[in-house]
Design a protein around this motif. Structure first.
Motif, PDB file in Angstrom:
ATOM      1  N   CYS A 264       0.839  -1.506   0.432  1.00 28.34           N
ATOM      2  CA  CYS A 264       0.220  -0.027   0.183  1.00 28.34           C
ATOM      3  C   CYS A 264       0.911   1.371  -0.438  1.00 28.34           C
ATOM      4  O   CYS A 264      -0.077   2.323  -0.015  1.00 28.34           O
ATOM      5  CB  CYS A 264      -1.525   0.021   1.107  1.00 28.34           C
ATOM      6  SG  CYS A 264       0.058   0.373   3.202  1.00 28.34           S
TER       7      CYS A 264
ATOM      8  N   GLU B 188       2.390   2.346   2.166  1.00 25.95           N
ATOM      9  CA  GLU B 188       2.637   2.955   3.769  1.00 25.95           C
ATOM     10  C   GLU B 188       4.668   3.042   3.723  1.00 25.95           C
ATOM     11  O   GLU B 188       5.451   2.206   3.402  1.00 25.95           O
ATOM     12  CB  GLU B 188       1.573   2.337   4.680  1.00 25.95           C
ATOM     13  CG  GLU B 188       2.427   3.010   6.253  1.00 25.95           C
ATOM     14  CD  GLU B 188       0.860   4.112   6.114  1.00 25.95           C
ATOM     15  OE1 GLU B 188       1.269   4.756   6.895  1.00 25.95           O
ATOM     16  OE2 GLU B 188       0.310   4.577   4.969  1.00 25.95           O
TER      17      GLU B 188
ATOM     18  N   CYS C 106       2.543  -3.830   8.263  1.00 25.89           N
ATOM     19  CA  CYS C 106       2.128  -2.684   8.329  1.00 25.89           C
ATOM     20  C   CYS C 106       0.584  -2.206   8.714  1.00 25.89           C
ATOM     21  O   CYS C 106       0.313  -2.820   9.062  1.00 25.89           O
ATOM     22  CB  CYS C 106       1.443  -2.563   6.391  1.00 25.89           C
ATOM     23  SG  CYS C 106       1.143  -0.671   5.881  1.00 25.89           S
TER      24      CYS C 106
ATOM     25  N   LYS D 214      -1.520   0.188   8.413  1.00 26.16           N
ATOM     26  CA  LYS D 214      -2.249   0.801   7.468  1.00 26.16           C
ATOM     27  C   LYS D 214      -3.128  -0.349   6.844  1.00 26.16           C
ATOM     28  O   LYS D 214      -4.259  -0.502   7.187  1.00 26.16           O
ATOM     29  CB  LYS D 214      -1.833   1.795   6.263  1.00 26.16           C
ATOM     30  CG  LYS D 214      -2.752   2.282   5.399  1.00 26.16           C
ATOM     31  CD  LYS D 214      -2.019   3.480   4.411  1.00 26.16           C
ATOM     32  CE  LYS D 214      -3.323   3.552   3.197  1.00 26.16           C
ATOM     33  NZ  LYS D 214      -3.204   4.350   2.619  1.00 26.16           N
TER      34      LYS D 214
END
Length: 888
Positions: A426, A428, A439, A441
């Motif tokens: 993603c 991040e 992660c 997120k």
């Protein structure tokens, strides 16, 4: 005093002493410091030398200053901590490891991967990294080896990650595309202050750029024509009346035929070149800023390996300089070269490998400096931090007030890997002190850490508190921090000093140190900077092996003044060795006369202090005050000079000679006991005062001299002055007596009197007080001037017909020549000497009257002849006066 105590070897051999005492001090834990509520702390941090390095003369000077301060403060009763350590030196170490791999294994970094390379780097560090530490120990440094640090050890690594995260979370660290200094050889970015600029001969190429849809053209001057392939604009000063009508128009970039706009920008210097500047935002820091102001495209035409990229069209794959040559040929063929001028200009080079720097736009990590610089500037302006000497604060302010954001990422593997992870699913960006499991997120475990490492100076900037265990070890940090003084050279005020100040204020909320002592460079005897190319470097270890550590240390410090360069002169080393030998021989004499000396048995109320005793004790007392005050003011060179003069001239040349008759008296007499006590006391204090400067010889002598059961001079107390001991009257009297002795000795020397011959002397003065002093010091005068018959009177009734006379301090000295010299022989000798002087004066006058010599010879030779003529003339006058007195 026991036989063992007084038994000092005939000559001083440093090789028999230095290693022995260093091992003893270290094994006894004298270098170690711990928080101690009963003591005030004194803390100093060693500027960490590169782990790749070896001791050079600059290190020797720097470390000697620090050791003097540490030993002095330890003797004053402070809990003195000097933290040693080394720096991982990312670029320098990686270069050495890569070279070793290539030579021994035929491999490069990519062949073995990051883990394989780091394994070799750590092995190299363990094998070679201890070399400079061993050399520092030979220099006698009394740092706390139990606390030795390395900028990549576990504790420092944790501090680096903590500081990075703190700054990032405050918005003070960011990532972005920006112009950086790129070394194509080391394959990494460099900060502005790691680029060394040197003026080199080059060319200024005047190139035609055709205006779009017009037969007209403009001429742009550049020193780097290969960058025009990446031009995205041309800039002109908005106030330049010559070009008002073309601002906003389009021109065609030669060869690549790109249409670019002419923009108005205040940066442009109308007086340079044609007043028109080609703008290549990807390859020049100033062009980059112009490009940002005018939203110009960024086209990278030179790659990380200094080879032209695909964007360079037909020049792709050429080295930047090969491209320059071919491009100029093409421009000439197209008739687009207006002219080419010879032009010297500043060229940036890598401070490690000397490769010419290539400015490139690259995605890097930066520290935003605006917020950090302000409190760092105020800390110095407000006097919380003091530069010694103060003039270096201006250098500091100049850099800090014009500071740019600091590029802290380096494209290397050896160093502190940036604590940033990127989620591959993603995108991040995760900044943590510990590696994240997933992660935050999207919960993906597909994370990749940033491959770059931090600039070496990032970890060095935390040195004053990371070495004390920050952020975890609160006890040590609370007790020993902030540190007291930083000792360093002026060449790293930007590299290191400034960064420690702003990093400490941001991370710790406190200054890192109170004083910054800046010393100069050590140059050769001709004033040149020492370098491999000149072959004028000095290996401190070789000097130590020949002369001893104390001699090297003393010679480096003597005559040194804060902030100023010093010249390394072999004769100064020899002078320091002579001083060490003088101290040794004087100590031997003292010890030989202390065989029945018992400090515990002395009845101080019975001691009978003579004028000489009162004088030396008063002089010692003043030296204690002077040296202490000079050390407090970081006047190391002046402190050594004061000690040198006191030890050599006052103690050895005068007091020991003055005290000999009483030392030779029968045992247990009050006069002998007094002489023994004063001699012992003075020598004991001399050794204490000298110890921080010359630790080894002083410890060796002191172990024989000390009348107390103390373990080591190193942990004994620093002398303290006593105002009751100061005796200005005794000093004044003794100075008069010494003036008389000096004058009589001078006359004896001039008259070539055999040193063993006793003479007659008459001392006269109409000043009652002066005669009283002479009467008090008559035994000293008779003994040291070798006088068998001394007459002291207000008036001289029968003045000798033939005598040599002098007046000093209102005392007339009359030395009858009868019995002192063979007058006829002396007259003949003086007449010969006068003829020689006349011949030399005639020779010098002839040279100085010759226009060919005066106008063509070097100034120093002409000046030397003038000086000689003056000396010969003065000597002739003196000889004639002496001759006249002989002839009556």
């Amino acid at each position: 005093m026991s036989e063992e105590k007084k038994n000092l070897s005939t000559t001083y051999d440093p090789s028999q002493v230095e290693e022995k005492w260093y091992e003893y001090w270290n094994s006894q834990g004298y270098f170690h410091a711990e928080p101690n509520a009963e003591k005030e702390s004194f803390t100093i941090m060693m500027p960490p030398p590169n782990v790749t390095g070896q001791l050079h003369i600059g290190h020797a000077l720097d470390m000697t200053f620090q050791d003097i301060l540490t030993r002095w403060k330890r003797m004053q009763g402070y809990e003195a901590l000097w933290v040693p350590g080394t720096d991982h030196a990312s670029i320098a170490t990686e270069v050495k490891v890569v070279k070793k791999m290539k030579e021994e294994e035929g491999l490069n970094k990519e062949d073995v991967g990051r883990d394989g390379f780091l394994e070799r780097a750590w092995k190299w560090k363990e094998e070679y990294g201890g070399r400079i530490t061993k050399q520092l120990k030979k220099l006698g440094v009394s740092c706390d080896w139990q606390r030795e640090r390395f900028t990549m050890d576990e504790g420092c690594n944790e501090a680096v990650k903590e500081a990075f995260v703190q700054l990032y979370e405050k918005g003070l660290i960011y990532q972005g595309d920006y112009i950086v200094n790129w070394c194509p050889e080391c394959k990494t970015t460099l900060s502005d202050i790691e680029v060394e600029h040197e003026d080199k001969p080059g060319k200024l190429y005047h190139i035609r750029y055709n205006l779009k849809d017009s037969d007209d053209y403009i001429v742009v001057a550049t020193t780097r024509p290969e960058t025009l392939l990446g031009d995205t604009g041309v800039a002109v000063n908005p106030d330049d009346e010559r070009y008002q009508d073309i601002i906003g128009k389009q021109v065609i970039v030669p060869v690549v035929n790109r249409e670019i706009e002419i923009v108005a920008d205040d940066y442009v210097d109308s007086e340079f070149g044609t007043g028109l500047v080609k703008v290549t935002p990807a390859h020049d820091p100033n062009d980059f800023e112009i490009g940002e102001r005018h939203d110009l495209e960024i086209i990278k035409v030179i790659g990380d390996d200094a080879v032209m990229t695909k964007a360079a069209a037909k020049y792709e794959g050429l080295d930047r300089y090969e491209c320059r040559t071919q491009l100029i040929d093409d421009l000439k063929s197209a008739g687009l070269i207006e002219k080419i001028e010879e032009h010297d200009h500043s060229v940036g080079q890598c401070y490690r490998c000397d490769t010419t720097i290539e400015p490139l736009v690259s995605k890097q990590w930066f520290v935003a400096m605006d917020k950090l610089a302000k409190p760092a500037i105020e800390a110095v302006k407000d006097g919380d931090i003091n530069f010694v000497p103060d003039r270096f604060s201006k250098v500091y302010f100049n850099w800090m007030e014009n500071i740019r954001d600091w590029c802290i990422s380096r494209q290397l593997w050896w160093g502190h890997q940036i604590p940033v992870w990127y989620c591959q699913d993603c995108d991040e960006v995760i900044v943590r002190t510990k590696e994240p499991a997933k992660c935050p997120k999207c919960a993906s475990t597909n994370l990749k850490q940033d491959e770059d490492v931090l600039d070496t100076w990032f970890s060095s900037g935390l040195w004053p508190f990371s070495t004390l265990g920050w952020p975890d070890n609160k006890e040590d940090v609370d007790y020993f921090y902030p540190t007291d003084v930083l000792v360093t050279g002026r060449d790293i005020i930007f590299f290191w000093v400034a960064r420690m100040i702003f990093m400490a204020l941001e991370c710790k909320g406190e200054i890192p140190f109170k004083d910054i002592y800046i010393h100069g460079l050590v140059r050769d005897s001709e004033g040149r900077k020492m370098s491999k190319s000149l072959g004028n470097g000095v290996d401190p270890i070789e000097v130590i092996e020949e002369f001893g550590t104390d001699t090297l240390r003393f010679s480096l410090i003597t005559g040194n003044t804060p902030g100023n360069d010093i010249r390394y002169r072999p004769e100064r080393v020899e002078s320091s060795r002579n001083f060490a030998n003088k101290l040794w021989n004087a100590s031997r004499f003292v010890l030989m006369n202390l065989e029945d000396f018992d400090l515990e048995a002395i009845d101080y109320g019975e001691l009978n202090y003579t004028l000489a005793d009162q004088w030396i004790l008063s002089r010692l007392n003043k030296k204690i005050n002077q040296v202490t005050e000079l050390l407090e003011e970081y006047q190391f060179g002046q402190a050594t000079q004061e000690l040198y003069d006191f030890v050599w001239r006052e103690f050895c040349d005068w007091y020991i000679e003055l005290v000999k008759p009483r030392l030779y008296q029968q045992e247990n007499s009050v006069d002998r006991q007094t002489a023994q006590y004063v001699t012992w006391f003075t020598l004991d204090n001399i050794l204490r005062l000298l110890h921080p400067f010359m630790p080894f010889i002083t410890e060796e002598i002191w172990q024989h001299v000390t009348a107390k059961e103390e373990e080591s001079l190193m942990v004994s107390h620093w002398p303290e002055a006593d105002s009751l001991v100061t005796n200005n009257q005794a000093e004044s009297k003794m100075e008069l007596v010494m003036d008389i002795i000096r004058s009589i000795r001078n006359i004896r020397n001039e008259m070539k009197v055999n040193p063993g011959r006793k003479i007659t002397a008459i001392l006269s003065s109409e000043v009652e007080g002066k005669l009283a002093v002479v009467e008090e010091g008559k035994d000293y005068i008779a003994d040291l001037a070798n006088i068998e018959e001394l007459t002291i009177s207000k008036e001289v009734a029968a003045r000798p017909e033939q005598a040599s006379t002098a007046i000093t301090s209102e005392i007339e000295i009359i030395l009858p020549l009868a019995g002192m010299v063979d007058i006829e022989k002396e007259i003949a000798r003086l007449e010969d000497e006068i003829k020689k002087m006349e011949a030399e004066i005639k020779r010098a006058t002839g040279k100085l009257s010759n226009p060919g010599f005066v106008n063509n010879a070097p100034d120093h030779l002409v000046e030397e002849e003038r000086r000689k003529k003056e000396e010969y003339s003065a000597k002739k006058v003196q000889l004639e006066e002496t001759l006249a007195s002989l002839k009556g």
